[in-house]
Design a protein around this motif. Sequence first.
Motif, short mmCIF file in Angstrom:
data_model
loop_
_atom_site.label_atom_id
_atom_site.label_comp_id
_atom_site.label_asym_id
_atom_site.label_seq_id
_atom_site.Cartn_x
_atom_site.Cartn_y
_atom_site.Cartn_z
N MET A 115 0.86 -1.24 0.17
CA MET A 115 0.07 0.08 0.13
C MET A 115 0.80 0.95 0.04
SD MET A 115 -2.86 1.34 2.80
CE MET A 115 -1.62 1.90 3.75
N LYS A 116 0.76 2.26 -0.97
CA LYS A 116 1.22 3.42 -0.73
C LYS A 116 0.87 4.57 -0.04
CE LYS A 116 3.17 5.10 -4.72
NZ LYS A 116 3.44 5.85 -5.99
N VAL A 117 1.91 4.96 0.77
CA VAL A 117 1.70 6.09 1.66
C VAL A 117 2.57 7.24 1.02
CG1 VAL A 117 1.70 6.98 3.83
CG2 VAL A 117 1.11 4.74 3.73
N GLU A 118 1.71 8.41 0.68
CA GLU A 118 2.46 9.53 0.21
C GLU A 118 2.45 10.69 1.34
OE1 GLU A 118 0.91 10.07 -4.38
OE2 GLU A 118 -0.57 9.46 -2.80
N ILE A 119 3.38 11.34 1.65
CA ILE A 119 3.62 12.31 2.70
C ILE A 119 4.27 13.64 1.95
CG2 ILE A 119 4.89 12.75 4.69
CD1 ILE A 119 5.60 9.69 5.05
N TRP A 120 3.24 14.56 2.07
CA TRP A 120 3.64 15.96 1.67
C TRP A 120 4.31 16.59 2.86
CZ3 TRP A 120 0.07 13.56 -1.27
CH2 TRP A 120 0.15 13.86 -2.77
N SER A 121 5.54 17.24 2.90
CA SER A 121 6.30 17.76 3.79
C SER A 121 7.13 19.00 3.26
CB SER A 121 7.50 16.41 4.36
OG SER A 121 8.05 16.88 5.03
N ASP A 122 7.64 19.68 4.13
CA ASP A 122 8.77 20.66 3.81
C ASP A 122 9.77 20.65 4.72
OD1 ASP A 122 10.39 22.80 2.88
OD2 ASP A 122 8.66 24.34 3.17
N VAL A 123 11.01 20.38 4.34
CA VAL A 123 12.04 20.16 5.33
C VAL A 123 12.48 21.51 6.16
CG1 VAL A 123 13.33 18.39 4.24
CG2 VAL A 123 13.77 20.58 3.27
N MET A 124 11.71 22.49 6.04
CA MET A 124 11.85 23.58 6.95
C MET A 124 10.72 23.75 8.22
SD MET A 124 12.40 27.80 5.91
CE MET A 124 10.90 28.42 6.30
N CYS A 125 9.99 22.73 8.30
CA CYS A 125 8.77 22.45 8.83
C CYS A 125 9.09 21.53 10.21
CB CYS A 125 7.72 21.78 8.09
SG CYS A 125 6.32 21.07 9.08
N PRO A 126 9.34 21.92 11.44
CA PRO A 126 9.51 21.14 12.31
C PRO A 126 8.66 19.95 12.79
CG PRO A 126 8.75 23.28 13.21
CD PRO A 126 8.92 23.42 11.63
N PHE A 127 7.32 20.37 12.64
CA PHE A 127 6.16 19.32 12.69
C PHE A 127 6.31 18.31 11.67
CE2 PHE A 127 3.96 23.03 14.78
CZ PHE A 127 4.15 22.69 15.99
N CYS A 128 7.10 18.48 10.40
CA CYS A 128 7.15 17.59 9.54
C CYS A 128 8.43 16.39 10.15
CB CYS A 128 7.52 17.91 8.26
SG CYS A 128 6.27 18.94 7.45
N TYR A 129 9.34 16.91 10.80
CA TYR A 129 10.20 16.18 11.24
C TYR A 129 9.95 15.37 12.22
CZ TYR A 129 15.10 15.37 12.74
OH TYR A 129 16.39 14.75 13.11
N ILE A 130 9.28 16.04 13.39
CA ILE A 130 8.34 15.16 14.39
C ILE A 130 7.51 14.19 13.87
CG2 ILE A 130 6.97 15.43 16.29
CD1 ILE A 130 8.05 18.17 16.72
N GLY A 131 6.53 14.65 12.74
CA GLY A 131 5.61 13.84 12.28
C GLY A 131 6.24 12.63 11.43
N LYS A 132 7.57 12.63 10.97
CA LYS A 132 8.16 11.25 10.40
C LYS A 132 8.49 10.48 11.65
CE LYS A 132 12.29 10.82 7.47
NZ LYS A 132 12.99 9.71 8.21
N ARG A 133 9.12 10.96 12.68
CA ARG A 133 9.43 10.09 13.62
C ARG A 133 8.42 9.46 14.27
NH1 ARG A 133 13.21 10.05 12.41
NH2 ARG A 133 14.93 11.00 13.35
N HIS A 134 7.05 9.97 14.59
CA HIS A 134 6.09 9.24 15.02
C HIS A 134 5.47 8.30 13.99
CE1 HIS A 134 4.68 12.75 17.94
NE2 HIS A 134 5.77 12.40 18.30
N PHE A 135 5.31 8.64 12.78
CA PHE A 135 4.86 7.59 11.66
C PHE A 135 5.88 6.56 11.53
CE2 PHE A 135 5.36 6.42 7.07
CZ PHE A 135 4.07 6.02 6.82
N GLU A 136 7.18 6.72 11.53
CA GLU A 136 8.34 5.50 11.77
C GLU A 136 7.90 4.80 13.05
OE1 GLU A 136 11.76 8.03 9.51
OE2 GLU A 136 11.76 8.22 11.62
N LYS A 137 7.60 5.41 13.88
CA LYS A 137 7.39 4.51 15.11
C LYS A 137 6.18 3.65 14.94
CE LYS A 137 10.02 7.13 18.60
NZ LYS A 137 9.74 8.10 19.61
#
Length: 239
Positions: A1-23
Amino acid sequence: MKVEIWSDVMCPFCYIGKRHFEKAIENLPFKSEIDVEWKSYQLNPEYHNKNNESVYDYLSRSKGMPVEQARQMTKQVSDMALDAGLTINFDKNIPANTFDAHRLIHLAAKHNLQDLAEEKLFEAHFVRGLNIGEHAVLLQLAQEIGLDREESSAVLQGAQFAEAVRYDVYESQNLGIRGVPYFVMDRKYGVSGAQPVQAFTDALTKSFAEWKSAQPKTNLTSLNQNDGAICDENGCELE
């Protein structure tokens, strides 16, 4: 199943969200069946840091708040990051235009290194205090990611992947995405923001169950009563 993640690398919540998603992904029995694709998004596409502006000055100016209020706001984000196992240092954080960083991520995707590129760029921006708007910094990161320096330099000096970045942004607008991070599961469900790990677990479980049930069955129903004339590992025979 594909999961697409829209993100900007200047966005701190994108960094935090990435880690939550990975966990969340790590503890799922079907994690090997999840295909993640990162999509480009720019929070401030017109921004260029020409005066060595600090993140506090940037937030004060762009959001119309006192500098001290900007400091307090980033402190709350830093605390949230710590809970996710991340250390964000806003004191040395450099606001930057991220268009070329997104082009580098597209290059990394070409070499199956997209997730590593996202991670390295987040780390460079939020932890190491590097200016990810500068080509010299992006070239350094490209080598750390494992990309060829000459190819990376050619991409950054030219316009390759520029349309890919713009198309990602265009897609986000068509999907009604107005902020990041935004997680799209099988182009059916969306999760907005740096949600808790359990929220991602629940969303992934629901999405995957529906996706899996829609896949072709692996065991076919036979429409004849015997095997007939077939060949198998034991040879060929008539029945």
